[in-house]
Design a protein around this motif. Structure first.
Motif, PDB file in Angstrom:
ATOM      1  N   ASN A   1       0.810  -1.218   0.000  1.00  0.00           N
ATOM      2  CA  ASN A   1       0.000   0.000   0.000  1.00  0.00           C
ATOM      3  C   ASN A   1       0.843   1.267   0.000  1.00  0.00           C
ATOM      4  N   GLY A   2       2.171   1.088  -0.006  1.00  0.00           N
ATOM      5  CA  GLY A   2       3.064   2.247  -0.063  1.00  0.00           C
ATOM      6  C   GLY A   2       3.590   2.708   1.272  1.00  0.00           C
ATOM      7  N   GLY A   3       3.199   2.046   2.356  1.00  0.00           N
ATOM      8  CA  GLY A   3       3.718   2.415   3.672  1.00  0.00           C
ATOM      9  C   GLY A   3       5.179   2.017   3.816  1.00  0.00           C
ATOM     10  N   VAL A   4       5.967   2.849   4.489  1.00  0.00           N
ATOM     11  CA  VAL A   4       7.396   2.559   4.676  1.00  0.00           C
ATOM     12  C   VAL A   4       7.557   1.507   5.763  1.00  0.00           C
ATOM     13  N   ILE A   5       8.289   0.444   5.449  1.00  0.00           N
ATOM     14  CA  ILE A   5       8.554  -0.636   6.406  1.00  0.00           C
ATOM     15  C   ILE A   5       9.944  -0.494   7.012  1.00  0.00           C
ATOM     16  N   ASP A   6      10.926  -0.178   6.180  1.00  0.00           N
ATOM     17  CA  ASP A   6      12.318  -0.042   6.621  1.00  0.00           C
ATOM     18  C   ASP A   6      12.866   1.283   6.100  1.00  0.00           C
ATOM     19  N   LYS A   7      13.192   2.205   7.011  1.00  0.00           N
ATOM     20  CA  LYS A   7      13.604   3.549   6.605  1.00  0.00           C
ATOM     21  C   LYS A   7      15.089   3.666   6.292  1.00  0.00           C
ATOM     22  N   GLU A   8      15.813   2.542   6.278  1.00  0.00           N
ATOM     23  CA  GLU A   8      17.217   2.582   5.874  1.00  0.00           C
ATOM     24  C   GLU A   8      17.300   2.783   4.355  1.00  0.00           C
ATOM     25  N   HIS A   9      18.501   3.194   3.908  1.00  0.00           N
ATOM     26  CA  HIS A   9      18.734   3.408   2.476  1.00  0.00           C
ATOM     27  C   HIS A   9      19.763   2.394   1.969  1.00  0.00           C
ATOM     28  N   SER A  10      19.812   2.207   0.665  1.00  0.00           N
ATOM     29  CA  SER A  10      20.768   1.285   0.062  1.00  0.00           C
ATOM     30  C   SER A  10      21.421   1.914  -1.158  1.00  0.00           C
ATOM     31  N   ALA A  11      22.754   1.840  -1.200  1.00  0.00           N
ATOM     32  CA  ALA A  11      23.472   2.332  -2.378  1.00  0.00           C
ATOM     33  C   ALA A  11      23.062   1.558  -3.621  1.00  0.00           C
ATOM     34  N   GLY A  12      22.775   0.257  -3.447  1.00  0.00           N
ATOM     35  CA  GLY A  12      22.348  -0.557  -4.582  1.00  0.00           C
ATOM     36  C   GLY A  12      21.041  -0.084  -5.185  1.00  0.00           C
ATOM     37  N   SER A  13      20.111   0.341  -4.329  1.00  0.00           N
ATOM     38  CA  SER A  13      18.828   0.844  -4.830  1.00  0.00           C
ATOM     39  C   SER A  13      19.012   2.153  -5.584  1.00  0.00           C
ATOM     40  N   TYR A  14      19.843   3.034  -5.057  1.00  0.00           N
ATOM     41  CA  TYR A  14      20.099   4.295  -5.756  1.00  0.00           C
ATOM     42  C   TYR A  14      20.839   4.051  -7.073  1.00  0.00           C
ATOM     43  N   ALA A  15      21.692   3.030  -7.105  1.00  0.00           N
ATOM     44  CA  ALA A  15      22.382   2.686  -8.353  1.00  0.00           C
ATOM     45  C   ALA A  15      21.387   2.206  -9.400  1.00  0.00           C
ATOM     46  N   LEU A  16      20.421   1.399  -8.971  1.00  0.00           N
ATOM     47  CA  LEU A  16      19.376   0.952  -9.895  1.00  0.00           C
ATOM     48  C   LEU A  16      18.552   2.127 -10.395  1.00  0.00           C
ATOM     49  N   ALA A  17      18.254   3.059  -9.499  1.00  0.00           N
ATOM     50  CA  ALA A  17      17.520   4.263  -9.911  1.00  0.00           C
ATOM     51  C   ALA A  17      18.312   5.029 -10.967  1.00  0.00           C
ATOM     52  N   ALA A  18      19.628   5.143 -10.766  1.00  0.00           N
ATOM     53  CA  ALA A  18      20.473   5.832 -11.747  1.00  0.00           C
ATOM     54  C   ALA A  18      20.405   5.153 -13.106  1.00  0.00           C
ATOM     55  N   MET A  19      20.437   3.835 -13.118  1.00  0.00           N
ATOM     56  CA  MET A  19      20.361   3.088 -14.378  1.00  0.00           C
ATOM     57  C   MET A  19      19.019   3.336 -15.073  1.00  0.00           C
ATOM     58  N   ILE A  20      17.955   3.343 -14.292  1.00  0.00           N
ATOM     59  CA  ILE A  20      16.628   3.585 -14.866  1.00  0.00           C
ATOM     60  C   ILE A  20      16.567   4.977 -15.487  1.00  0.00           C
ATOM     61  N   PHE A  21      17.043   5.989 -14.776  1.00  0.00           N
ATOM     62  CA  PHE A  21      17.014   7.353 -15.305  1.00  0.00           C
ATOM     63  C   PHE A  21      17.884   7.483 -16.554  1.00  0.00           C
ATOM     64  N   SER A  22      19.004   6.777 -16.574  1.00  0.00           N
ATOM     65  CA  SER A  22      19.854   6.808 -17.764  1.00  0.00           C
ATOM     66  C   SER A  22      19.144   6.186 -18.958  1.00  0.00           C
ATOM     67  N   ARG A  23      18.458   5.057 -18.717  1.00  0.00           N
ATOM     68  CA  ARG A  23      17.691   4.409 -19.785  1.00  0.00           C
ATOM     69  C   ARG A  23      16.599   5.325 -20.317  1.00  0.00           C
ATOM     70  N   GLU A  24      16.053   6.167 -19.427  1.00  0.00           N
ATOM     71  CA  GLU A  24      14.985   7.079 -19.805  1.00  0.00           C
ATOM     72  C   GLU A  24      15.517   8.440 -20.265  1.00  0.00           C
ATOM     73  N   ASN A  25      16.840   8.534 -20.432  1.00  0.00           N
ATOM     74  CA  ASN A  25      17.496   9.773 -20.899  1.00  0.00           C
ATOM     75  C   ASN A  25      17.216  10.970 -19.997  1.00  0.00           C
ATOM     76  N   ASN A  26      17.102  10.700 -18.697  1.00  0.00           N
ATOM     77  CA  ASN A  26      16.901  11.759 -17.716  1.00  0.00           C
ATOM     78  C   ASN A  26      18.238  12.017 -17.029  1.00  0.00           C
ATOM     79  N   SER A  27      19.060  12.841 -17.659  1.00  0.00           N
ATOM     80  CA  SER A  27      20.423  13.074 -17.177  1.00  0.00           C
ATOM     81  C   SER A  27      20.444  13.712 -15.792  1.00  0.00           C
ATOM     82  N   LYS A  28      19.553  14.649 -15.560  1.00  0.00           N
ATOM     83  CA  LYS A  28      19.519  15.349 -14.268  1.00  0.00           C
ATOM     84  C   LYS A  28      19.309  14.359 -13.123  1.00  0.00           C
ATOM     85  N   MET A  29      18.328  13.488 -13.263  1.00  0.00           N
ATOM     86  CA  MET A  29      18.025  12.554 -12.188  1.00  0.00           C
ATOM     87  C   MET A  29      19.058  11.431 -12.106  1.00  0.00           C
ATOM     88  N   TYR A  30      19.673  11.105 -13.237  1.00  0.00           N
ATOM     89  CA  TYR A  30      20.778  10.140 -13.200  1.00  0.00           C
ATOM     90  C   TYR A  30      21.874  10.658 -12.285  1.00  0.00           C
TER      91      TYR A  30
END
Length: 373
Positions: free
Chosen positions: A299-328
């Motif tokens: 439902n979108g509720g936060v379960i674990d408020k820790e962060h992961s470098a791996g998740s941010y790396a995946l986000a970077a890859m997604i933004f690069s695939r979508e040609n969103n340089s700023k968010m990459y």
């Protein structure tokens, strides 16, 4: 006369067995080049990439595979730790070596990967060098990642032998884990059974689409696979996807989401131009506000408020695939926040926790791959 009959029977048995073996590894090589290689031409992170690569090469890579964590830890039944090794890590490293044209190292490391993880039709997901023991099951995404790396190498070098190897490995994997749209999360070589559920993050759609382009039947299977993933969409209010589809009761999981797995699903959809705008908008908001947490409820509720470098790396890859340089670049900045820059640290250059000497292979290898996007 009896001797002739025995010889004839022996020859017949040999021919029958040969036919069975050939049928087991019946495969077709796609005729087109794959679209796996993605270069975003950002080229802003050469120094960080160099530090990271050197840490991985010098502190994690071994002759048999890659340590799961730089720090030695107690072995756990549930998940790999410490100096255990994962085929996941080997696949990511092979992708990086192919991407960066390190062809000799690629060949050597693929040979090592086979020697360590090979279970004939698949790669075991986990190896313990202390006991020299392989786990009985694979992780289908890890096999697909290795197969993708083989194809990238084949495309870049025009290697017929590696094209053949990639197609053959896919055919063997497909036999045990794929049918009518199902991608089983694993196959057990001991019990000879596959999993009832299929993790949606394991549907590496670009790899599936490429190797299933060889016939009408295979193309139909790909369409079924895509439908399984797309039907797992949780809705625009929380635009991620269910954890897995349970083929035994024909339902999608209501379990909490692991963010890195959810982003694998989004990346796979992005690679085949099927990602939803709502998913991208949600991800952009989380990255922009540094609120991409490790786990959520369906439902979108936060379960674990820790962060992961791996998740941010995946986000970077997604933004690069979508040609969103700023968010990459925004995502890469959050990845590199975890890079250890203290030269006196045992994990200098790595992604981890300097004071604990903890540096997990997944986070490091994902960060390394993202730096090339």
């Amino acid at each position: 006369m009896k001797r002739k009959v025995l010889l004839a029977l022996s020859l017949l048995f040999f021919l029958l067995m040969s036919g069975c073996i050939n049928r087991k590894i019946d495969y077709q090589i796609p005729t087109s080049k794959s679209q796996f290689i993605h270069q975003g031409n950002h080229n802003r992170y050469q120094s960080q990439e160099k530090m990271l690569r050197e840490f991985i090469e010098n502190k994690l890579v071994t002759k048999k595979g890659i340590y799961t964590n730089f720090k030695q830890q107690k072995v756990s039944k549930d998940s790999a730790s410490g100096h255990e090794m994962l085929s996941e890590s080997s696949g990511l490293w092979l992708e990086y070596l192919a991407y960066t044209h390190q062809y000799q190292k690629f060949r050597q490391f693929y040979q090592a990967t086979k020697e360590t993880f090979n279970q004939k039709t698949q790669f075991s997901y986990r190896y313990d060098p202390k006991t020299n023991k392989l786990n009985n099951v694979n992780a289908t995404l890890d096999d697909l990642r290795i197969i993708r790396a083989l194809q990238i190498y084949a495309d870049l070098t025009n290697s017929k032998s590696f094209k053949k190897e990639a197609a053959k490995r896919f055919a063997m994997l497909k036999k045990n884990t794929m049918s009518n749209g199902k991608i089983a999360s694993f196959y057990d070589v001991k019990s000879k059974e596959d999993s009832a559920e299929g993790s949606l993050s394991y549907y590496d759609l670009m790899t599936l689409k490429y190797f299933e382009s060889v016939s009408k039947k295979s193309k139909k299977m790909y369409r079924q696979q895509l439908e399984v993933v797309e039907s797992g969409y949780l809705g625009d209010a929380f635009p991620l996807y269910a954890n897995y589809y349970d083929w035994s009761d024909k339902s999608y999981s209501q379990d909490n989401l692991n963010t890195s797995e959810s982003l694998e699903t989004i990346l796979h959809l992005s690679e085949v131009k099927k990602v939803k705008e709502a998913s991208l908008n949600w991800l952009e908001h989380q990255v922009d506000n540094d609120t991409l947490y490790n786990s959520y409820s369906v439902n979108g509720g936060v379960i674990d408020k820790e962060h992961s470098a791996g998740s941010y790396a995946l986000a970077a890859m997604i933004f690069s695939r979508e040609n969103n340089s700023k968010m990459y670049h925004r995502a890469m900045g959050l990845v590199l926040k975890y890079q250890v820059t203290d030269k006196s640290s045992a994990i200098y250059g790595g992604i981890g926790i300097g004071q604990k000497n903890e540096a997990y292979s997944y986070n490091n290898l994902m960060a390394l791959m993202a730096s090339k996007y």
